[in-house]
Design a protein around this motif. Structure first.
Motif, PDB file in Angstrom:
ATOM      1  N   GLY A  54       0.790  -1.096   0.161  1.00  0.00           N
ATOM      2  CA  GLY A  54       0.045  -0.122   0.022  1.00  0.00           C
ATOM      3  C   GLY A  54       0.666   1.295   0.073  1.00  0.00           C
ATOM      4  N   LYS A  55       2.215   1.209  -0.425  1.00  0.00           N
ATOM      5  CA  LYS A  55       2.960   2.251  -0.426  1.00  0.00           C
ATOM      6  C   LYS A  55       2.572   3.393  -1.011  1.00  0.00           C
ATOM      7  N   SER A  56       2.490   3.084  -2.469  1.00  0.00           N
ATOM      8  CA  SER A  56       2.149   3.882  -3.963  1.00  0.00           C
ATOM      9  C   SER A  56       0.698   4.573  -3.268  1.00  0.00           C
ATOM     10  N   THR A  57      -0.184   3.536  -2.754  1.00  0.00           N
ATOM     11  CA  THR A  57      -1.587   4.212  -2.536  1.00  0.00           C
ATOM     12  C   THR A  57      -1.507   5.300  -1.547  1.00  0.00           C
ATOM     13  N   LEU A  58      -0.720   4.947  -0.648  1.00  0.00           N
ATOM     14  CA  LEU A  58      -0.417   5.910   0.353  1.00  0.00           C
ATOM     15  C   LEU A  58      -0.023   7.408   0.115  1.00  0.00           C
ATOM     16  N   MET A  59       1.115   6.934  -0.844  1.00  0.00           N
ATOM     17  CA  MET A  59       1.680   8.398  -1.402  1.00  0.00           C
ATOM     18  C   MET A  59       0.714   9.050  -2.284  1.00  0.00           C
ATOM     19  N   HIS A  60       0.003   8.465  -2.967  1.00  0.00           N
ATOM     20  CA  HIS A  60      -1.035   9.186  -3.854  1.00  0.00           C
ATOM     21  C   HIS A  60      -2.134  10.000  -2.983  1.00  0.00           C
ATOM     22  N   ILE A  61      -2.545   9.244  -1.900  1.00  0.00           N
ATOM     23  CA  ILE A  61      -3.650   9.995  -0.933  1.00  0.00           C
ATOM     24  C   ILE A  61      -2.720  11.368  -0.480  1.00  0.00           C
ATOM     25  N   ILE A  62      -1.648  11.058   0.175  1.00  0.00           N
ATOM     26  CA  ILE A  62      -0.773  12.158   1.102  1.00  0.00           C
ATOM     27  C   ILE A  62      -0.490  13.077  -0.193  1.00  0.00           C
ATOM     28  N   GLY A  63      -0.209  12.666  -1.445  1.00  0.00           N
ATOM     29  CA  GLY A  63       0.179  13.930  -2.504  1.00  0.00           C
ATOM     30  C   GLY A  63      -1.094  14.283  -3.233  1.00  0.00           C
ATOM     31  N   CYS A  64      -2.238  13.819  -2.682  1.00  0.00           N
ATOM     32  CA  CYS A  64      -3.650  14.523  -3.228  1.00  0.00           C
ATOM     33  C   CYS A  64      -3.775  14.089  -4.657  1.00  0.00           C
ATOM     34  N   LEU A  65      -3.195  13.218  -4.953  1.00  0.00           N
ATOM     35  CA  LEU A  65      -3.683  12.488  -6.496  1.00  0.00           C
ATOM     36  C   LEU A  65      -4.673  11.738  -6.274  1.00  0.00           C
ATOM     37  N   ASP A  66      -5.155  11.358  -5.033  1.00  0.00           N
ATOM     38  CA  ASP A  66      -6.407  10.458  -4.945  1.00  0.00           C
ATOM     39  C   ASP A  66      -6.828  10.760  -3.423  1.00  0.00           C
ATOM     40  N   SER A  67      -8.185  10.080  -3.215  1.00  0.00           N
ATOM     41  CA  SER A  67      -8.723  10.610  -2.055  1.00  0.00           C
ATOM     42  C   SER A  67      -8.944   9.165  -1.232  1.00  0.00           C
ATOM     43  N   PRO A  68      -9.112   9.437   0.344  1.00  0.00           N
ATOM     44  CA  PRO A  68      -9.442   8.055   0.765  1.00  0.00           C
ATOM     45  C   PRO A  68     -10.754   7.453   0.650  1.00  0.00           C
ATOM     46  N   THR A  69     -10.899   6.292   0.808  1.00  0.00           N
ATOM     47  CA  THR A  69     -12.294   5.775   0.889  1.00  0.00           C
ATOM     48  C   THR A  69     -13.050   6.246   2.284  1.00  0.00           C
ATOM     49  N   ALA A  70     -12.064   6.096   3.431  1.00  0.00           N
ATOM     50  CA  ALA A  70     -12.588   6.599   4.599  1.00  0.00           C
ATOM     51  C   ALA A  70     -11.406   7.270   5.508  1.00  0.00           C
ATOM     52  N   GLY A  71     -11.787   7.921   6.660  1.00  0.00           N
ATOM     53  CA  GLY A  71     -10.683   8.250   7.399  1.00  0.00           C
ATOM     54  C   GLY A  71     -10.472   9.995   6.904  1.00  0.00           C
ATOM     55  N   GLU A  72      -9.634  10.515   7.866  1.00  0.00           N
ATOM     56  CA  GLU A  72      -9.297  11.889   7.675  1.00  0.00           C
ATOM     57  C   GLU A  72      -7.867  12.242   7.345  1.00  0.00           C
ATOM     58  N   TYR A  73      -7.577  13.149   6.577  1.00  0.00           N
ATOM     59  CA  TYR A  73      -6.361  13.592   6.076  1.00  0.00           C
ATOM     60  C   TYR A  73      -6.253  15.276   6.027  1.00  0.00           C
ATOM     61  N   TRP A  74      -5.369  15.817   7.176  1.00  0.00           N
ATOM     62  CA  TRP A  74      -5.082  17.152   7.204  1.00  0.00           C
ATOM     63  C   TRP A  74      -3.722  17.317   6.310  1.00  0.00           C
ATOM     64  N   LEU A  75      -3.595  18.393   5.586  1.00  0.00           N
ATOM     65  CA  LEU A  75      -2.318  18.507   5.089  1.00  0.00           C
ATOM     66  C   LEU A  75      -2.127  20.178   5.288  1.00  0.00           C
ATOM     67  N   ASP A  76      -0.968  20.415   6.165  1.00  0.00           N
ATOM     68  CA  ASP A  76      -0.748  21.938   6.786  1.00  0.00           C
ATOM     69  C   ASP A  76      -1.883  22.049   7.382  1.00  0.00           C
TER      70      ASP A  76
END
Ligand SMILES: Nc1ncnc2c1ncn2[C@@H]1O[C@H](COP(=O)(O)OP(=O)(O)OP(=O)(O)O)[C@@H](O)[C@H]1O
Ligand SMILES: [Mg+2]
Length: 232
Positions: A54-76
């Motif tokens: 799941g490394k690339s999947t996580l990078m894509h979400i952290i990099g705002c190339l994709d969105s999580p199906t569930a859960g929260e993400y704060w960037l800055d």
């Protein structure tokens, strides 16, 4: 290429319970199963784990190339897990510089145009100023004598330096790199790692996915991913 130190004390990255499920027909693949991760401004973090973890999947979400199906993400400090489409793309363009294993450069235009691309997306600057900024970053990465070259007229290490220049040109909050040395020989890999080290020393926040223990050894912290979760 001045360093960035996040935003008023918020971590650059904060995820809580991030899940990602891919649907392929009737089959659901649970690529991320509840990722909690905090990355502070100025950190240099390596992400390691087996293929398919799941490394690339996580990078894509952290990099705002994709969105999580569930859960929260704060960037800055800004909640982004609900954003989609153009609103997500705008955040990505402002805050994230991406470097990929296979460079992902445009073959038909010279390295100045390649580097200036994120400035075109963000708008607001004229062509001359965009080129001036691109050339300044390319100069700092030692490519000042290759400005009129197209990507296929460069070595692999030079191409990756162009990709790094493109990632930096908008002065993003963080640099994300997915196996950036995966297609490079060991000498060229060292050259690229030296660039990341220099950027880190100047305060940049760097997140790098790698299978290579020598690459991970450069980072301040290693995050291990296994089966869609961060391992303790
Ligand atoms: N677009 C997609 N559609 C369906 N399944 C996907 C998609 N992308 C990834 N997956 C699946 O999600 C899981 C995690 O994939 P991911 O690419 O994040 O792994 P990885 O850790 O980056 O692996 P590697 O080290 O091989 O690059 C895998 O089981 C993969 O098959
Ligand atoms: Mg991957």
């Amino acid at each position: 290429m001045s360093g960035q130190v996040g935003n008023g004390g918020d971590p650059v990255v904060r995820t809580e319970g991030v899940h990602k499920i891919y649907h392929l027909g009737k089959v659901a693949v649970e690529a991320l199963r509840g990722v909690d991760l905090v990355i502070e401004g100025g950190e240099y973090v390596a992400i390691m784990g087996p293929s398919g973890s799941g490394k690339s999947t996580l990078m894509h979400i952290i990099g705002c190339l994709d969105s999580p199906t569930a859960g929260e993400y704060w960037l800055d400090g800004q909640p982004v897990s609900e954003l989609r489409g153009r609103r997500l793309a705008r955040i990505r363009n402002r805050k994230v510089g991406f470097v990929f294993q296979n460079f992902n450069l445009l073959p038909r235009v010279d390295i100045v145009e390649n580097t200036a691309l994120p400035l075109r997306y963000s708008g607001g600057l004229g062509r001359g100023e965009r080129r001036r900024r691109a050339i300044a970053v390319l100069d700092q990465l030692g490519l000042g004598d290759r400005l009129r070259h197209k990507p296929d007229e460069l070595s692999g290490g030079q191409r990756q330096r162009v990709a790094i220049a493109r990632a930096l040109v908008n002065n993003p909050s963080m640099l994300l790199a997915d196996e950036p040395t995966g297609n490079l020989d060991s000498g060229t890999s060292k050259e690229i790692l030296k660039i990341f080290r220099d950027l880190h020393d100047r305060g940049h926040t760097i997140l790098i996915v790698t299978h290579d223990p020598n690459v991970a050894a450069e980072a301040d912290r290693v995050v291990k991913i296994g089966d869609g979760r961060v391992e303790a």
